[in-house]
Design a protein around this motif. Structure first.
Motif, PDB file in Angstrom:
ATOM      1  N   UNK A 259       0.840  -1.196   0.000  1.00  7.71           N
ATOM      2  CA  UNK A 259       0.000   0.000   0.000  1.00  7.71           C
ATOM      3  C   UNK A 259       0.874   1.245   0.000  1.00  7.71           C
ATOM      4  N   UNK A 260       0.689   2.110   0.991  1.00  3.65           N
ATOM      5  CA  UNK A 260       1.491   3.337   1.097  1.00  3.65           C
ATOM      6  C   UNK A 260       2.735   3.158   1.945  1.00  3.65           C
ATOM      7  N   UNK A 261       2.943   1.990   2.546  1.00  3.87           N
ATOM      8  CA  UNK A 261       4.088   1.718   3.404  1.00  3.87           C
ATOM      9  C   UNK A 261       5.215   1.135   2.564  1.00  3.87           C
ATOM     10  N   UNK A 262       6.402   1.713   2.690  1.00  2.00           N
ATOM     11  CA  UNK A 262       7.565   1.215   1.967  1.00  2.00           C
ATOM     12  C   UNK A 262       8.717   1.047   2.955  1.00  2.00           C
ATOM     13  N   UNK A 263       9.336  -0.142   2.940  1.00  2.00           N
ATOM     14  CA  UNK A 263      10.404  -0.461   3.870  1.00  2.00           C
ATOM     15  C   UNK A 263      11.559  -1.090   3.105  1.00  2.00           C
ATOM     16  N   UNK A 264      12.782  -0.669   3.455  1.00  2.00           N
ATOM     17  CA  UNK A 264      13.985  -1.306   2.916  1.00  2.00           C
ATOM     18  C   UNK A 264      14.470  -2.348   3.908  1.00  2.00           C
ATOM     19  N   UNK A 265      14.911  -3.471   3.397  1.00  2.00           N
ATOM     20  CA  UNK A 265      15.437  -4.524   4.247  1.00  2.00           C
ATOM     21  C   UNK A 265      16.659  -5.113   3.562  1.00  2.00           C
ATOM     22  N   UNK A 266      17.624  -5.541   4.342  1.00  2.00           N
ATOM     23  CA  UNK A 266      18.862  -6.125   3.825  1.00  2.00           C
ATOM     24  C   UNK A 266      18.864  -7.625   4.101  1.00  2.00           C
ATOM     25  N   UNK A 267      19.616  -8.355   3.303  1.00  2.00           N
ATOM     26  CA  UNK A 267      19.748  -9.786   3.502  1.00  2.00           C
ATOM     27  C   UNK A 267      21.023 -10.277   2.830  1.00  2.00           C
ATOM     28  N   UNK A 268      21.169 -11.576   2.732  1.00  5.21           N
ATOM     29  CA  UNK A 268      22.302 -12.187   2.036  1.00  5.21           C
ATOM     30  C   UNK A 268      21.782 -12.983   0.855  1.00  5.21           C
ATOM     31  N   UNK A 269      22.539 -12.940  -0.225  1.00  2.00           N
ATOM     32  CA  UNK A 269      22.142 -13.668  -1.418  1.00  2.00           C
ATOM     33  C   UNK A 269      23.310 -14.422  -2.016  1.00  2.00           C
ATOM     34  N   UNK A 270      22.993 -15.333  -2.906  1.00  2.00           N
ATOM     35  CA  UNK A 270      24.005 -16.102  -3.632  1.00  2.00           C
ATOM     36  C   UNK A 270      23.550 -16.250  -5.072  1.00  2.00           C
ATOM     37  N   UNK A 271      24.527 -16.296  -5.983  1.00  2.00           N
ATOM     38  CA  UNK A 271      24.212 -16.371  -7.413  1.00  2.00           C
ATOM     39  C   UNK A 271      25.132 -17.385  -8.078  1.00  2.00           C
ATOM     40  N   UNK A 272      24.556 -18.244  -8.900  1.00  2.00           N
ATOM     41  CA  UNK A 272      25.287 -19.163  -9.772  1.00  2.00           C
ATOM     42  C   UNK A 272      25.136 -18.636 -11.188  1.00  2.00           C
ATOM     43  N   UNK A 273      26.224 -18.593 -11.948  1.00  2.00           N
ATOM     44  CA  UNK A 273      26.144 -18.027 -13.282  1.00  2.00           C
ATOM     45  C   UNK A 273      27.090 -18.737 -14.243  1.00  2.00           C
ATOM     46  N   UNK A 274      26.790 -18.594 -15.543  1.00  4.74           N
ATOM     47  CA  UNK A 274      27.640 -19.130 -16.605  1.00  4.74           C
ATOM     48  C   UNK A 274      27.472 -18.226 -17.817  1.00  4.74           C
ATOM     49  N   UNK A 275      28.518 -18.167 -18.644  1.00  2.00           N
ATOM     50  CA  UNK A 275      28.432 -17.299 -19.804  1.00  2.00           C
ATOM     51  C   UNK A 275      29.420 -17.660 -20.881  1.00  2.00           C
ATOM     52  N   UNK A 276      29.365 -16.867 -21.933  1.00  2.00           N
ATOM     53  CA  UNK A 276      30.254 -17.039 -23.083  1.00  2.00           C
ATOM     54  C   UNK A 276      30.661 -15.663 -23.591  1.00  2.00           C
ATOM     55  N   UNK A 277      31.947 -15.457 -23.808  1.00  3.68           N
ATOM     56  CA  UNK A 277      32.466 -14.233 -24.415  1.00  3.68           C
ATOM     57  C   UNK A 277      32.583 -14.464 -25.921  1.00  3.68           C
ATOM     58  N   UNK A 278      31.819 -13.709 -26.718  1.00  5.63           N
ATOM     59  CA  UNK A 278      31.904 -13.838 -28.169  1.00  5.63           C
ATOM     60  C   UNK A 278      33.201 -13.238 -28.694  1.00  5.63           C
ATOM     61  N   UNK A 279      33.653 -12.168 -28.073  1.00  2.00           N
ATOM     62  CA  UNK A 279      34.929 -11.526 -28.368  1.00  2.00           C
ATOM     63  C   UNK A 279      35.360 -10.821 -27.083  1.00  2.00           C
ATOM     64  N   UNK A 280      36.496 -10.134 -27.060  1.00  2.22           N
ATOM     65  CA  UNK A 280      36.938  -9.512 -25.803  1.00  2.22           C
ATOM     66  C   UNK A 280      35.977  -8.468 -25.231  1.00  2.22           C
ATOM     67  N   UNK A 281      35.054  -7.942 -26.023  1.00  2.00           N
ATOM     68  CA  UNK A 281      34.168  -6.881 -25.547  1.00  2.00           C
ATOM     69  C   UNK A 281      32.738  -7.339 -25.240  1.00  2.00           C
TER      70      UNK A 281
END
Length: 176
Positions: free
Chosen positions: A39-61
């Motif tokens: 509703x009209x109430x807004x609160x910030x809260x902190x926590x801990x997170x973890x991320x697993x990721x994978x990728x591919x570089x097509x070129x150096x950029x």
């Protein structure tokens, strides 16, 4: 004949070996920030997170990355939200030296959030835009340290409840 076959096999495998070094996978952990609005109430809260990721570089950029981020927990009173995000993003890489580079990413996420509250629970799914930036320090050809800030946008919207999440993380990336 065997010598020629061995040379032909090595020549055919060398482009594959060069291409394989453009792939990477890693894990990051860090601090999450949740802006939970009811509703009209807004609160910030902190926590801990973890991320697993994978990728591919097509070129150096330029490259592409996908991952799964567990964004911890945000709370307002008795309402608790546990978001996770599955994402795919285009990546940009700006080398500043042979070991250090700056990175940026822009993509989309599919988010799933579990809400719990007094007397019940609910799940919500939402899609949003994801933006991020960071730095990479290359320890050697196979291992890099990464530090990133990623904004996963509006990870949940259910009636009058809105949740926005971001993560500041550090991790390790393995090139293969």
């Amino acid at each position: 004949m065997k010598k020629n076959l061995l040379i032909a096999l090595l020549a055919a495998a060398s482009p594959l070996a060069a291409q394989a070094a453009d792939n990477y996978a890693g894990i990051s952990a860090g601090r999450t920030d949740h802006e939970l609005s009811v509703g009209n109430l807004s609160v910030d809260d902190k926590g801990q997170g973890v991320k697993l990721f994978a990728g591919h570089q097509f070129d150096p950029m330029f490259g592409i990355e996908g991952g799964l981020a567990f964004l911890g927990e945000g709370k307002v009173g008795t309402l608790s939200a546990k978001p996770r995000a599955l994402y795919v993003a285009a990546t940009g890489n700006w080398p500043l030296s042979s070991q250090f580079s700056l990175t940026a990413k822009a993509g989309v996420t599919h988010n799933r959030t579990e809400f719990t509250y007094t007397g019940g629970s609910d799940n919500d799914s939402a899609n949003s835009v994801m933006l991020g930036f960071g730095a990479v320090f290359k320890i050697n050809a196979n291992v890099s340290l990464v530090a990133e800030y990623e904004n996963f946008g509006k990870v949940a919207k259910d009636d009058d409840v809105t949740l926005r999440s971001s993560m500041l993380s550090a991790g390790v990336r393995f090139n293969f």
